[in-house]
Every structure is written in C-alpha cells, then in structure tokens.
Design an enzyme around this catalytic site. Structure first.
Site, PDB file in Angstrom:
ATOM      1  N   ASN A 205       0.842  -1.206   0.000  1.00 51.71           N
ATOM      2  CA  ASN A 205       0.000   0.000   0.000  1.00 51.71           C
ATOM      3  C   ASN A 205       0.870   1.246   0.000  1.00 51.71           C
ATOM      4  OD1 ASN A 205       0.484   0.812   2.867  1.00 51.71           O
ATOM      5  ND2 ASN A 205      -0.377  -1.222   3.217  1.00 51.71           N
ATOM      6  N   ASP A 274      -4.567  -6.295   5.403  1.00 55.12           N
ATOM      7  CA  ASP A 274      -5.584  -7.118   6.082  1.00 55.12           C
ATOM      8  C   ASP A 274      -5.521  -8.571   5.610  1.00 55.12           C
ATOM      9  OD1 ASP A 274      -6.559  -5.031   7.576  1.00 55.12           O
ATOM     10  OD2 ASP A 274      -7.896  -4.340   5.976  1.00 55.12           O
ATOM     11  N   LYS A 284       7.795 -17.497 -10.395  1.00 52.45           N
ATOM     12  CA  LYS A 284       7.053 -16.405 -11.010  1.00 52.45           C
ATOM     13  C   LYS A 284       5.860 -16.962 -11.800  1.00 52.45           C
ATOM     14  CE  LYS A 284       7.440 -12.522 -14.152  1.00 52.45           C
ATOM     15  NZ  LYS A 284       8.216 -11.823 -15.166  1.00 52.45           N
ATOM     16  N   PRO A 302      -3.046 -11.565  10.940  1.00 54.66           N
ATOM     17  CA  PRO A 302      -3.350 -11.258  12.343  1.00 54.66           C
ATOM     18  C   PRO A 302      -3.424  -9.746  12.545  1.00 54.66           C
ATOM     19  CG  PRO A 302      -1.078 -12.031  12.102  1.00 54.66           C
ATOM     20  CD  PRO A 302      -1.733 -12.185  10.769  1.00 54.66           C
ATOM     21  N   ASP A 303      -4.290  -9.299  13.426  1.00 56.62           N
ATOM     22  CA  ASP A 303      -4.343  -7.875  13.774  1.00 56.62           C
ATOM     23  C   ASP A 303      -3.336  -7.647  14.903  1.00 56.62           C
ATOM     24  OD1 ASP A 303      -5.008  -5.338  14.925  1.00 56.62           O
ATOM     25  OD2 ASP A 303      -6.876  -5.418  13.777  1.00 56.62           O
ATOM     26  N   PHE A 324      -3.711   3.689  15.145  1.00 58.76           N
ATOM     27  CA  PHE A 324      -3.908   4.728  14.122  1.00 58.76           C
ATOM     28  C   PHE A 324      -5.056   4.314  13.210  1.00 58.76           C
ATOM     29  CE2 PHE A 324      -0.812   8.203  13.747  1.00 58.76           C
ATOM     30  CZ  PHE A 324      -0.116   7.968  14.919  1.00 58.76           C
ATOM     31  N   LYS A 338     -13.314   2.245  15.752  1.00 58.16           N
ATOM     32  CA  LYS A 338     -12.080   1.439  15.660  1.00 58.16           C
ATOM     33  C   LYS A 338     -11.384   1.354  17.022  1.00 58.16           C
ATOM     34  CE  LYS A 338     -10.060   1.401  11.764  1.00 58.16           C
ATOM     35  NZ  LYS A 338      -9.351   1.827  10.566  1.00 58.16           N
ATOM     36  N   LYS A 342     -10.691  -2.246  18.719  1.00 58.97           N
ATOM     37  CA  LYS A 342      -9.312  -2.710  18.973  1.00 58.97           C
ATOM     38  C   LYS A 342      -8.982  -2.697  20.458  1.00 58.97           C
ATOM     39  CE  LYS A 342      -7.844  -2.119  14.420  1.00 58.97           C
ATOM     40  NZ  LYS A 342      -6.929  -2.851  13.574  1.00 58.97           N
TER      41      LYS A 342
HETATM   42  O1  C5P Z   1      -8.221  -1.866  11.076  1.00 58.89           O
HETATM   43  P1  C5P Z   1      -7.224  -0.864  10.571  1.00 58.89           P
HETATM   44  O2  C5P Z   1      -6.132  -1.483   9.751  1.00 58.89           O
HETATM   45  O3  C5P Z   1      -7.811   0.321   9.888  1.00 58.89           O
HETATM   46  O4  C5P Z   1      -6.559  -0.316  11.917  1.00 58.89           O
HETATM   47  C1  C5P Z   1      -5.484   0.532  11.894  1.00 58.89           C
HETATM   48  C2  C5P Z   1      -4.676   0.343  13.143  1.00 58.89           C
HETATM   49  O5  C5P Z   1      -4.493  -1.028  13.427  1.00 58.89           O
HETATM   50  C3  C5P Z   1      -3.266   0.878  13.000  1.00 58.89           C
HETATM   51  O6  C5P Z   1      -2.828   1.272  14.261  1.00 58.89           O
HETATM   52  C4  C5P Z   1      -2.512  -0.317  12.475  1.00 58.89           C
HETATM   53  O7  C5P Z   1      -1.154  -0.230  12.732  1.00 58.89           O
HETATM   54  C5  C5P Z   1      -3.175  -1.436  13.248  1.00 58.89           C
HETATM   55  N1  C5P Z   1      -3.206  -2.715  12.559  1.00 58.89           N
HETATM   56  C6  C5P Z   1      -2.436  -3.766  13.002  1.00 58.89           C
HETATM   57  N2  C5P Z   1      -2.509  -4.986  12.393  1.00 58.89           N
HETATM   58  C7  C5P Z   1      -3.338  -5.178  11.358  1.00 58.89           C
HETATM   59  C8  C5P Z   1      -4.137  -4.124  10.897  1.00 58.89           C
HETATM   60  C9  C5P Z   1      -4.036  -2.903  11.511  1.00 58.89           C
HETATM   61  O8  C5P Z   1      -1.660  -3.580  13.942  1.00 58.89           O
HETATM   62  N3  C5P Z   1      -3.379  -6.365  10.790  1.00 58.89           N
END
Ligand code: C5P
Length: 368
Positions: A205, A274, A284, A302-303, A324, A338, A342
C-alpha cells in the site's frame, strides 16, 4: 541542518571556518591533562570589569579549575605542574582547564548547556588521560555527542570520528526536548507490509512510513528507548533507534510479539495488509497467452494492534497501546468505532488521502 534547528526553535551558534581551528583547540583543551590555569584566569580577569556576565565566567571557571592552582597564582607554570601531577597539595584534583582561545573561553563563560562532539584519532580517544577528562566533562553535565567509529583522517579505523553533521543536529534537537518518556520503552510499527504473490510480485500500500518514523524520532527525543518494526520504506533510521525491517504482516506480527515483554508503550502506526495470498507461488506466475487470469485465495492477517492490546501486559495496564486509523470520511465516527473494536485507550485518526507521504498532517486524538 540549520534550517531544521531554526524550525525546531533551537538556538545555535555558527562557528565560521576561520574559527574552526580555535574550536578544535578549545575542545582539545577541555579534554587535555595539561592545566593552563594562569591563562584561564587572565582571560577572565581581562574582561571582568567590562561585562556583567563575565563575573559569572570567572565563577564558572573557578568551579571547574583546580582550586589549589588558582590559589597558587596565575602563571602558566602552576598550570603545567598541576597537569603533570606536580607537588602542590591541590594539584592532584581531576580538573584541568585551558581557556586561551575564543571557544574554550566561551565554553567557560556560558550560562547554558554545553554539548561537544569529539573528533580525534582512536589512540587519542582511548588514551586514559582523554577518558579521565571525558568522565570529568560528563560529571560536569557536559553532553558528548559521539564519537563514531570508522575511517579516520590519519588512515586508521576506529572510535574517534566526529559524528556526521546531520547526526549532531539530531542529537542537539533531542537534547533540548523535555524528557517526558525518560526510562520508558516504546515499541512501534511503521510503514506498509508486503504480501508476496510470487518471488517478484506482491500486495502492498501507499504508506510511506513518515508518520511512524517521525513518532519514533519524537519518542526518542523525549527520552524513550525506541524499537521500530517497519515494513519496506525508504526512510532514514532516526538516530538512537533500534530498527527491525520486515516485509510481511506475519513477520511484523512475530517480531512485535516477541518484543512486547518489558515495553511500556506500543504504537501501531503501520498500514498492515488485512489479507495475504493464501499460497504464494514459489516461482514467477507466467502469462500463458490464454487470457485466463490466475486464481488467488486470500487469508486474513493477524491484527497486531488488537493482539497486543489483548495481551496480559496491556490488560493489566502495564502496556499503553495506541492505534492509528486512516479514513477517507466520517473520521470521528469511524475512528471512535475502531478504538473500541481494537480495545485501545488512544486512537489517532487522520484522513488517509490527505496524509500519505506528506510532511504535514492534521490528527484527531480519541481516548476514553
Ligand atoms: O483496522 P485498521 O487497519 O484500519 O486499523 C489501523 C490500526 O491497526 C493501526 O494502528 C494499524 O497499525 C493497526 N493494525 C495492526 N494490524 C493489522 C491491521 C491494523 O496492527 N493487521
């Protein structure tokens, strides 16, 4: 660098090139074993009647001068004896000052902090006499920036190089920041992640890493011990920060999780993907001319932030988590949601398209 200092409201002095020699001599004198008390006293005396501030000079000078040598007179000989551990009872004292040039005189005559960036040959730097005097300077509250290790003008390689001008600027700026985070450990993520499709392609991104790197720098300036786990970015590493480079979200997650013990603050700034391709191709992926597009399955990453926020450390209040959110609209609504989703005490919202890669930004801070 000077523009940067001015923008950060730091007062600075410019030493013109013709004074560079004086600067070198002055600092060398500050770290010299030789004692030129007579010269220092003369320098102070000469001007004490004219300028109010110079009275302070003498007092400050006396503070760091060998008191015995001052008593015994102001001629150069007294100084030399003291420097060689001469017979005077006070002359074994560690302090030694030679202030016979502009810079070292100014160093004595100041009522402000003093920072020095040593530049010398590695043997000179490691000489016990130098190290003794370095210890004296430090115990007098003088900050030493560097030295660095590397190639030297004399052809040797080792410790003693002056740190780079840009690094001096960073250290000077950091020196003057309030140390709100002194003794704290801050772990951060920054930049994008890169999710491989095959050995030459991937999904990423537009995150530049600027926000995360600026925050890492600010945290370090505030006195924190900062570890920054970052995706692929071209940002220069701020001075004094431990940087860990990763590519994928999985790797970023692993690096963060193995480091959270002992941290006081976690700030998730990274734009973590995500989803990632479920089975990246080892080779390739080739176009076969049929016009068919390759099928690709995705799995959720994973988040990292949510994971850290759910750790025992965070839930017990020992680890403060900050997230963020980059949104395109309804910032307050989405960022508030959010933060709750979180489970973090602080969420920083910004408008993504107005932010990416920019030097200036507007933020919305949402806490509980
Ligand atoms: O859900 P979103 O990606 O918009 O959330 C943004 C926040 O979550 C940021 O602080 C980002 O660093 C964190 N994040 C994370 N792991 C992910 C997705 C987001 O730590 N897989």
């Amino acid at each position: 660098p000077i523009r940067l200092l001015a923008r950060r409201m730091v007062t600075f002095s410019i030493v013109v090139p013709s004074l560079a020699q004086d600067l070198g001599n002055g600092l060398a004198a500050l770290s010299s074993d030789a004692l030129g008390v007579g010269q220092a006293a003369q320098a102070c005396e000469g001007s004490s009647s004219d300028v109010d501030g110079v009275v302070g000079t003498q007092a400050l000078g006396a503070d760091v001068l060998d008191a015995g040598a001052l008593e015994h007179g102001t001629d150069g000989a007294a100084g030399q004896n003291a420097g060689t551990g001469g017979s005077g009872t006070h002359q074994d004292a560690a302090c030694a000052v030679l202030a016979d040039d502009l810079v070292s005189t100014l160093a004595l005559a100041r009522n402000c902090p003093l920072l020095a960036a040593p530049a010398m040959n590695l043997q000179m730097w490691s000489n016990p006499a130098t190290q003794r005097n370095v210890a004296t300077l430090r115990s007098d509250g003088i900050a030493l920036l560097g030295p660095a290790s590397g190639d030297q003008a004399c052809g040797e390689v080792g410790l003693g190089r002056m740190i780079e001008a840009e690094e001096i600027v960073e250290d000077v700026v950091a020196f003057f920041q309030p140390k709100h985070l002194a003794g704290k450990c801050v772990l951060m993520t920054a930049g994008p992640t890169f999710e491989a499709i095959d050995p030459v392609r991937g999904i990423t991104n537009l995150s530049s890493g600027k926000m995360g790197f600026a925050l890492a720098r600010a945290a370090r300036e505030a006195g924190a011990d900062v570890t920054l786990v970052c995706g692929p970015v071209s940002q220069a590493t701020p001075r004094g920060i431990t940087r860990i480079n990763v590519a994928s979200a999985l790797k970023m997650h692993a690096e963060v999780m193995q480091r959270i013990a002992g941290q006081d603050v976690f700030i998730g700034v990274a734009a973590v993907a995500d989803y990632r391709p479920a089975t990246p191709s080892a080779q390739k992926i080739k176009k076969d001319g049929s016009g068919d597009v390759p099928a690709m399955d995705f799995v959720e990453n994973p988040d990292i932030l949510a994971g850290v926020a759910q750790s025992d450390q965070a839930r017990s209040g020992k680890l403060y988590c900050v997230g963020f959110a980059a949104e395109s609209h309804d910032l307050l609504k989405h960022a508030s949601a959010k933060r709750l989703r979180k489970s973090v005490p602080l969420l920083v919202g910004n408008i993504g398209p107005a932010t990416f890669g920019k030097d200036d930004n507007a933020l919305l801070l949402i806490d509980d």
